[in-house]
Design an enzyme around this catalytic site. Structure first.
Site: not given
Ligand code: MG
Length: 301
Positions: A16-17, A210, A241, A250
């Site tokens: 997801r992230d 992160h 990014c 992350n």
């Molecule tokens: Mg994150």
């Protein structure tokens, strides 16, 4: 210093992230294969998708299909991000085990990111929590900008504590103290957790870190010494990014598990299996993933 915990739960957020931040939309086949490989690696909690508007987040448009097609491994909790009641209803229909919703500790970030004040966002949060808990569905309360804000700079630990307490009062099972912009430093971990744990039991606190500035491992260590036993991470270090190739986003699951196992902390996760899942995904994406563990062991695994 207090002793380190003997076991830690790793919450995998890559599907997801991580994939939400890919510039190109990843195929459903690739996502399902990635989730299934992660499920088989010993990870016990995986955030698989987000039930958000496909207009805003086209990368997650196949959320229901991903949930329907992924293997359901016994003992694994599959969660999904939901921004509101409509997202919750879709997640429930898709049969998720847990939902995560999000708020910010910084007023400016909340307004710019979700176009709501913190208190407005908490009203929506409360609605999601009420309905989810009435269905017996646990809720993760993801709280961003806990260590700094791209618009305001410093964020006071008291501000983090205020929103954390509000989330707990709504019935969230876990408050996720998040540094989604990657500015946290080890010296901030204690003061922020001191403030948060005045209300929220430490066993209900997770850290989401992160590695943007290379501080993630040091921050994890500070969290471990504080007694935190739940950490989020993304396989391959996904979530950098999309416009800065190779940039760290992350905390990579491989680097987190490598650190934890090196300290003798039990995770139940096979480092080799996570790395293999990341390598297959990197192949499908056609680029190396940010995880330095992955890069360093390439060809040697
Ligand atoms: Mg994150």
């Amino acid at each position: 210093m207090p002793p380190l915990p003997s076991a830690v739960t790793v919450v995998e957020v890559g599907p997801r992230d991580g994939l939400q931040n890919e510039a190109d939309v990843v195929t459903t086949d690739t996502k399902v294969a990635f989730i299934d490989a992660l499920s088989a690696s010993g990870l016990s909690r995986i955030e698989v998708t987000a039930f958000v508007s496909p207009r805003w987040v086209p990368q997650m448009a196949d959320a229901a299909e991903v949930c329907a097609r992924r293997a359901r491994r016994p003992g694994v909790v599959y969660s999904a991000l939901v921004p509101n009641r409509a997202g919750l209803d879709r997640a429930v229909a898709a049969g998720v085990d847990e939902v995560a919703s999000f708020a910010a500790a910084s007023e400016s970030f909340s307004r710019k990111n979700i176009n709501q004040s913190i208190d407005e966002s908490l009203a929506h949060y409360a609605e999601v929590c009420r309905h989810a808990t009435s269905l017996g569905l646990p809720v993760r309360g993801d709280l961003s900008t806990c260590f700094g804000c791209p618009y305001e700079g410093a964020v006071a630990p008291a501000a983090v504590a205020r929103v954390s307490a509000a989330l707990l009062a709504m019935g969230v099972r876990e408050v996720v103290i998040s540094d989604a912009i990657g500015v946290a430093q080890p010296g901030q971990i204690g003061p922020v957790l001191d403030a948060v744990t005045r209300t929220v039991p430490l066993s209900q606190v997770a850290l989401h870190l992160h590695d943007t500035r290379g501080m993630a491992a040091a921050n994890v260590l500070a969290g471990l010494h504080y007694g935190v036993t739940t950490f989020d991470s993304a396989a391959g270090g996904l979530g950098g990014c999309p416009f800065a190739p190779g940039a760290s986003g992350n905390l990579a699951t491989e680097e987190l598990v490598y650190l934890l196992h090196g300290l003798g902390i039990h995770t139940g996760v096979s480092l080799d299996a996570v790395a293999a899942a990341s390598r297959v995904l990197g192949g499908a994406l056609g680029r190396p993933l940010p995880s330095r563990y992955l890069r360093d062991t390439e060809g040697r695994a």
